[in-house]
Scaffold this motif. Sequence first.
Motif, PDB file in Angstrom:
ATOM      1  N   HIS A 255      31.476 101.146  -7.536  1.00  0.00           N
ATOM      2  CA  HIS A 255      32.484 101.502  -6.543  1.00  0.00           C
ATOM      3  C   HIS A 255      33.851 100.956  -6.923  1.00  0.00           C
ATOM      4  CE1 HIS A 255      32.013  97.410  -5.158  1.00  0.00           C
ATOM      5  NE2 HIS A 255      30.729  97.627  -4.962  1.00  0.00           N
ATOM      6  N   GLY A 256      34.859 101.418  -6.209  1.00  0.00           N
ATOM      7  CA  GLY A 256      36.237 101.040  -6.496  1.00  0.00           C
ATOM      8  C   GLY A 256      36.692  99.806  -5.748  1.00  0.00           C
ATOM      9  N   LYS A 257      38.000  99.720  -5.529  1.00  0.00           N
ATOM     10  CA  LYS A 257      38.628  98.542  -4.925  1.00  0.00           C
ATOM     11  C   LYS A 257      38.710  98.603  -3.402  1.00  0.00           C
ATOM     12  CE  LYS A 257      39.896  95.643  -8.149  1.00  0.00           C
ATOM     13  NZ  LYS A 257      39.490  94.257  -8.085  1.00  0.00           N
ATOM     14  N   LYS A 258      38.080  99.601  -2.802  1.00  0.00           N
ATOM     15  CA  LYS A 258      37.952  99.653  -1.346  1.00  0.00           C
ATOM     16  C   LYS A 258      36.574 100.201  -1.048  1.00  0.00           C
ATOM     17  CE  LYS A 258      40.310 100.704   2.897  1.00  0.00           C
ATOM     18  NZ  LYS A 258      41.461 101.311   3.560  1.00  0.00           N
ATOM     19  N   VAL A 259      35.789  99.420  -0.297  1.00  0.00           N
ATOM     20  CA  VAL A 259      34.418  99.799   0.003  1.00  0.00           C
ATOM     21  C   VAL A 259      34.155  99.691   1.492  1.00  0.00           C
ATOM     22  CG1 VAL A 259      33.556  99.067  -2.262  1.00  0.00           C
ATOM     23  CG2 VAL A 259      33.494  97.465  -0.347  1.00  0.00           C
ATOM     24  N   TYR A 260      33.127 100.403   1.934  1.00  0.00           N
ATOM     25  CA  TYR A 260      32.716 100.248   3.321  1.00  0.00           C
ATOM     26  C   TYR A 260      31.256  99.858   3.404  1.00  0.00           C
ATOM     27  CZ  TYR A 260      30.904 105.059   2.958  1.00  0.00           C
ATOM     28  OH  TYR A 260      30.235 106.189   2.580  1.00  0.00           O
TER      29      TYR A 260
ATOM     30  N   THR B 135      24.397  98.411   6.160  1.00  0.00           N
ATOM     31  CA  THR B 135      23.936  99.064   4.936  1.00  0.00           C
ATOM     32  C   THR B 135      25.116  99.127   3.978  1.00  0.00           C
ATOM     33  OG1 THR B 135      22.382 100.411   6.205  1.00  0.00           O
ATOM     34  CG2 THR B 135      22.905 101.142   3.958  1.00  0.00           C
ATOM     35  N   PRO B 136      25.006  98.491   2.823  1.00  0.00           N
ATOM     36  CA  PRO B 136      23.872  97.731   2.317  1.00  0.00           C
ATOM     37  C   PRO B 136      23.839  96.324   2.903  1.00  0.00           C
ATOM     38  CG  PRO B 136      25.609  97.683   0.693  1.00  0.00           C
ATOM     39  CD  PRO B 136      26.091  98.564   1.834  1.00  0.00           C
ATOM     40  N   ASP B 137      22.679  95.680   2.767  1.00  0.00           N
ATOM     41  CA  ASP B 137      22.487  94.328   3.285  1.00  0.00           C
ATOM     42  C   ASP B 137      23.302  93.313   2.476  1.00  0.00           C
ATOM     43  OD1 ASP B 137      21.187  92.578   5.142  1.00  0.00           O
ATOM     44  OD2 ASP B 137      19.953  91.851   3.481  1.00  0.00           O
ATOM     45  N   GLU B 138      23.449  93.551   1.179  1.00  0.00           N
ATOM     46  CA  GLU B 138      24.310  92.728   0.324  1.00  0.00           C
ATOM     47  C   GLU B 138      25.290  93.649  -0.364  1.00  0.00           C
ATOM     48  OE1 GLU B 138      22.172  90.217  -2.372  1.00  0.00           O
ATOM     49  OE2 GLU B 138      21.541  88.891  -0.761  1.00  0.00           O
ATOM     50  N   CYS B 139      26.517  93.183  -0.500  1.00  0.00           N
ATOM     51  CA  CYS B 139      27.586  93.992  -1.085  1.00  0.00           C
ATOM     52  C   CYS B 139      28.247  93.184  -2.197  1.00  0.00           C
ATOM     53  CB  CYS B 139      28.594  94.339   0.014  1.00  0.00           C
ATOM     54  SG  CYS B 139      30.013  95.289  -0.548  1.00  0.00           S
ATOM     55  N   GLU B 140      28.193  93.689  -3.426  1.00  0.00           N
ATOM     56  CA  GLU B 140      28.848  93.015  -4.555  1.00  0.00           C
ATOM     57  C   GLU B 140      30.193  93.660  -4.823  1.00  0.00           C
ATOM     58  OE1 GLU B 140      26.744  92.152  -8.161  1.00  0.00           O
ATOM     59  OE2 GLU B 140      24.817  92.155  -7.103  1.00  0.00           O
ATOM     60  N   VAL B 141      31.237  92.825  -4.903  1.00  0.00           N
ATOM     61  CA  VAL B 141      32.596  93.326  -5.117  1.00  0.00           C
ATOM     62  C   VAL B 141      33.334  92.447  -6.119  1.00  0.00           C
ATOM     63  CG1 VAL B 141      32.768  94.295  -2.778  1.00  0.00           C
ATOM     64  CG2 VAL B 141      33.552  91.954  -3.198  1.00  0.00           C
ATOM     65  N   ASP B 142      34.427  92.965  -6.633  1.00  0.00           N
ATOM     66  CA  ASP B 142      35.350  92.179  -7.446  1.00  0.00           C
ATOM     67  C   ASP B 142      36.400  91.594  -6.520  1.00  0.00           C
ATOM     68  OD1 ASP B 142      34.108  92.949  -9.873  1.00  0.00           O
ATOM     69  OD2 ASP B 142      35.246  94.828  -9.880  1.00  0.00           O
TER      70      ASP B 142
ATOM     71  N   LYS C 192      36.613  82.585  -4.941  1.00  0.00           N
ATOM     72  CA  LYS C 192      35.920  82.349  -6.209  1.00  0.00           C
ATOM     73  C   LYS C 192      34.620  83.152  -6.280  1.00  0.00           C
ATOM     74  CE  LYS C 192      34.019  78.066  -4.373  1.00  0.00           C
ATOM     75  NZ  LYS C 192      34.779  77.728  -3.217  1.00  0.00           N
ATOM     76  N   VAL C 193      34.105  83.315  -7.485  1.00  0.00           N
ATOM     77  CA  VAL C 193      32.839  84.019  -7.700  1.00  0.00           C
ATOM     78  C   VAL C 193      31.748  83.226  -6.987  1.00  0.00           C
ATOM     79  CG1 VAL C 193      31.147  84.702  -9.451  1.00  0.00           C
ATOM     80  CG2 VAL C 193      33.593  84.960  -9.909  1.00  0.00           C
ATOM     81  N   ALA C 194      31.113  83.869  -6.015  1.00  0.00           N
ATOM     82  CA  ALA C 194      30.074  83.201  -5.219  1.00  0.00           C
ATOM     83  C   ALA C 194      29.433  84.203  -4.276  1.00  0.00           C
ATOM     84  CB  ALA C 194      30.675  82.044  -4.419  1.00  0.00           C
ATOM     85  N   ARG C 195      28.431  83.735  -3.560  1.00  0.00           N
ATOM     86  CA  ARG C 195      27.760  84.523  -2.522  1.00  0.00           C
ATOM     87  C   ARG C 195      28.272  84.011  -1.183  1.00  0.00           C
ATOM     88  NH1 ARG C 195      22.583  84.832   0.235  1.00  0.00           N
ATOM     89  NH2 ARG C 195      21.802  86.967  -0.015  1.00  0.00           N
ATOM     90  N   TYR C 196      28.774  84.896  -0.339  1.00  0.00           N
ATOM     91  CA  TYR C 196      29.344  84.531   0.956  1.00  0.00           C
ATOM     92  C   TYR C 196      28.480  85.105   2.073  1.00  0.00           C
ATOM     93  CZ  TYR C 196      33.232  83.042  -1.835  1.00  0.00           C
ATOM     94  OH  TYR C 196      33.988  82.395  -2.776  1.00  0.00           O
TER      95      TYR C 196
ATOM     96  N   ALA D 276      25.173  89.429   3.345  1.00  0.00           N
ATOM     97  CA  ALA D 276      26.025  88.648   2.442  1.00  0.00           C
ATOM     98  C   ALA D 276      26.987  89.519   1.652  1.00  0.00           C
ATOM     99  CB  ALA D 276      25.164  87.844   1.470  1.00  0.00           C
ATOM    100  N   ILE D 277      28.118  88.923   1.274  1.00  0.00           N
ATOM    101  CA  ILE D 277      29.083  89.493   0.342  1.00  0.00           C
ATOM    102  C   ILE D 277      28.977  88.669  -0.926  1.00  0.00           C
ATOM    103  CG2 ILE D 277      31.544  89.828  -0.198  1.00  0.00           C
ATOM    104  CD1 ILE D 277      30.573  91.655   2.025  1.00  0.00           C
ATOM    105  N   ILE D 278      28.910  89.323  -2.074  1.00  0.00           N
ATOM    106  CA  ILE D 278      28.834  88.611  -3.346  1.00  0.00           C
ATOM    107  C   ILE D 278      30.063  89.001  -4.163  1.00  0.00           C
ATOM    108  CG2 ILE D 278      27.523  88.283  -5.479  1.00  0.00           C
ATOM    109  CD1 ILE D 278      25.028  89.159  -3.747  1.00  0.00           C
ATOM    110  N   ILE D 279      30.886  88.016  -4.506  1.00  0.00           N
ATOM    111  CA  ILE D 279      32.023  88.279  -5.390  1.00  0.00           C
ATOM    112  C   ILE D 279      31.533  88.019  -6.809  1.00  0.00           C
ATOM    113  CG2 ILE D 279      34.356  87.636  -6.068  1.00  0.00           C
ATOM    114  CD1 ILE D 279      34.892  86.847  -3.168  1.00  0.00           C
ATOM    115  N   ARG D 280      31.596  89.043  -7.633  1.00  0.00           N
ATOM    116  CA  ARG D 280      31.067  88.965  -8.999  1.00  0.00           C
ATOM    117  C   ARG D 280      32.187  88.654  -9.983  1.00  0.00           C
ATOM    118  NH1 ARG D 280      29.776  95.200  -8.401  1.00  0.00           N
ATOM    119  NH2 ARG D 280      31.883  95.957  -8.545  1.00  0.00           N
TER     120      ARG D 280
END
Length: 153
Positions: free
Chosen positions: A51-56, A70-77, A130-134, A148-152
């Motif tokens: 996905h891009g720089k804006k997600v839902y 949905t989704p239960d976990e979301c990985e983003v930059d 920072k890169v982590a799981r929130y 959770a939100i995960i910054i990769r």
Amino acid sequence: MHTSTMRASTMRAATLVIAVPLLAMLAACARQPSPPGLAEEDGESCAVPAHGKKVYIDVAYDGSGRPSVTPDECEVDNGTAIVWRTAKDVKGAFEIEFEGESAAGPGAPKRVRSEEKDARQKAQVTSENKVARYKYAIEANGHRVDPAIIIRR
């Protein structure tokens, strides 16, 4: 020319007469931009891996009013706008509360309340940490769930 050769040649020509315009129509459809809509305003589903720089993230309620995402976990930059949203015409507000630091960064509010926009309830943050799981909780109608939100990297 032999009769079977003429029939084969005629069939190939007929096939081309049908296939070429059909392929041209399909190619034109593929190039058409999709009409503007809520999905574009809110970016792409976070369930889509690239996905891009804006997600839902979709927010739904079961029969008892318990929220789910949905989704239960979301990985983003970092620098990604994250929008939590209900389906159209859902009036039930919700709150997002980060357990520790917010994915939006140090000093950002840990609690964000949804507001009605485009006939939906929406809440938004931009990942700037920072890169982590929130871990966060979504709360609505007296119920609470913990995705959770995960910054990769």
